[in-house]
Design a protein around this motif. Structure first.
Motif, PDB file in Angstrom:
ATOM      1  N   LEU A 184       0.877  -1.246   0.069  1.00 31.18           N
ATOM      2  CA  LEU A 184      -0.129   0.103   0.014  1.00 31.18           C
ATOM      3  C   LEU A 184       0.871   1.662   0.105  1.00 31.18           C
ATOM      4  N   LEU A 185       2.045   1.169   0.596  1.00 30.75           N
ATOM      5  CA  LEU A 185       2.854   2.409   0.944  1.00 30.75           C
ATOM      6  C   LEU A 185       4.011   2.449  -0.276  1.00 30.75           C
ATOM      7  N   SER A 186       3.714   1.447  -1.182  1.00 35.19           N
ATOM      8  CA  SER A 186       4.730   1.424  -2.400  1.00 35.19           C
ATOM      9  C   SER A 186       5.982   1.078  -2.160  1.00 35.19           C
ATOM     10  N   LEU A 187       6.360   0.651  -1.009  1.00 35.10           N
ATOM     11  CA  LEU A 187       7.730  -0.120  -0.630  1.00 35.10           C
ATOM     12  C   LEU A 187       8.270  -1.136  -1.610  1.00 35.10           C
ATOM     13  N   THR A 188       9.259  -0.819  -2.314  1.00 34.32           N
ATOM     14  CA  THR A 188      10.022  -1.929  -3.085  1.00 34.32           C
ATOM     15  C   THR A 188      10.031  -3.272  -2.272  1.00 34.32           C
TER      16      THR A 188
END
Length: 409
Positions: free
Chosen positions: A164-168
């Protein structure tokens, strides 16, 4: 045998093993929760994802099978530290291979380290948990397995948050790998050596070749295979539910999208609740009676799931399925560890049989379902659960004269 540990040392030991079970579940959910991102990063198709899963499963079986050899060399305390660090490095390498290197071979290497480390740890942490159970004098191993389930739930939640936080995947996996590594060192400091935990005046430690002989001897004992059947049936039931209960609800029965996730959640809740609170029932009625009762519950639940004409009854079936499949694996582990002198070897052998079913069973069911349909395929699980119940007499606790005599110097 009376423990040489103080109450405080024993409590810290027990807490450390709870945390190790939790870390194993956390690591598995970290990988599983990011499979869609890994697939997208590397432009994989389903067959290639299946190949990676096969590599991990194979490495896990090798880890389980060779764990007695590792323990013979290092002992459980150091062995657990090494294997946790190994799968922490593996999950980190998977993240780097996905995002930084964009390399399938790097991901495969990471998954091999991850699978081997987790498989080897599984035997060691169960041996430690059964040692704690024996000192407490009551059934607690299912609670350890519940902590593994907690780890998978929290790991899945953190994975969803990371996405959701677009962490790789690299950042997410590296953070989790580092946390697991720190946890490994903290737990290592709280786990006593086997000799200090079990014997205040230990005899001379056998040579590692002698311990290896004991490790291999377990495969020549009929009870190992009987316990393997008990664990195989329940492992098939658990693994089959994890992979196919959602599809069975939506595609097999034709219910609406999202009902499959509800059915899986009902199954998981039923399993976790019994693992948390079923120990006193085992202590009161015995392993064999509980295993037979749960086999009836699991078989009834799967049959109801297959034949139910409406969603409420399907969910009741899923709940009974989870309740029935909950204790087969941990109680099989407890039974395999009845003789402390041979616990590692017997737990490894029984676990190998169970995990082959857990990892290999769902793909086999998938292949068969292509020919006879998914719901019809689940009748195979009913037969295996019934066999598990019929062979559950093998889990009878060993008498003192059936255990390896303890020698002192």
């Amino acid at each position: 045998m009376e423990s040489a540990l103080t109450r405080s040392q024993f409590v810290r030991w027990r807490a450390a093993i709870f945390a190790i079970f939790f870390a194993s579940g956390l690591s598995i959910a970290t990988w599983a929760s990011r499979v869609p991102s890994i697939k997208a990063d590397l432009a994989l198709d389903n067959a290639q994802v299946g190949l990676i899963l096969l590599g991990m499963g194979t490495a896990s079986i090798i880890g389980i099978s060779t764990s007695p050899a590792v323990m013979a060399r290092t002992g459980a305390r150091r062995g657990m530290l090494l294997t946790i660090l190994l799968f922490a490095a593996g999950i980190t390498l998977v993240g780097l291979g996905s995002t930084v290197f964009a390399s399938v071979p790097v991901v495969l290497i990471g998954m091999a380290l991850f699978g081997f480390g987790n498989g080897s740890l599984d035997v060691m942490m169960n041996v430690e948990a059964t040692a704690i159970e024996q000192q407490m004098g009551k059934t607690i191993l299912p609670v350890f397995h519940a902590f593994f389930s907690f780890g998978t739930v929290i790991g899945a939640g953190l994975g969803a948050l990371a996405a959701l936080l677009s962490l790789t995947v690299a950042v997410h996996a590296s953070i989790m790998g580092a946390l697991i590594a720190v946890l490994a060192f903290v737990c290592f400091s709280q786990v006593p050596s086997r000799e200090a935990a079990l014997d205040p005046e230990p005899s001379e430690k056998p040579h590692w070749r002698e311990r290896m002989h004991v490790a291999l001897e377990a495969w020549r004992e009929p009870r190992t295979y009987l316990l393997g059947v008990v664990m195989l049936g329940m492992a098939f039931a658990e693994g089959g539910a994890n992979d196919w209960i959602a599809l069975g609800t939506e595609q097999g029965h034709g219910f609406t999208t999202g009902t499959g996730a509800i059915a899986l959640a009902v199954f998981s809740v039923g399993m976790t609740v019994v693992r948390l609170f079923g120990g006193p029932l085992v202590d009161r009625f015995g392993r064999v009676a509980v295993l037979r009762t749960l086999a009836v519950a699991a078989a009834s639940g799967i049959l109801l799931f297959i034949l139910a004409p409406n969603l409420p009854l399907v969910l009741v079936g899923a709940a009974l399925w989870g309740i029935g499949a909950s204790l087969g694996f941990p109680l099989g582990m407890s039974a395999a560890a009845d003789d402390p002198a041979k616990a590692a070897a017997r737990v490894s052998a029984a676990a190998t049989i169970g995990y082959v079913a857990f990892l290999g069973g769902p793909p086999v069911l998938g292949f068969i379902s292509e020919h006879i349909g998914l719901l019809n395929t689940l009748f195979i699980l009913v037969a295996l659960v019934v066999a598990s119940g019929l062979f559950s007499g093998a889990a009878r606790p060993l008498r003192d004269d059936e255990k390896t005599p303890v020698t002192t110097s």
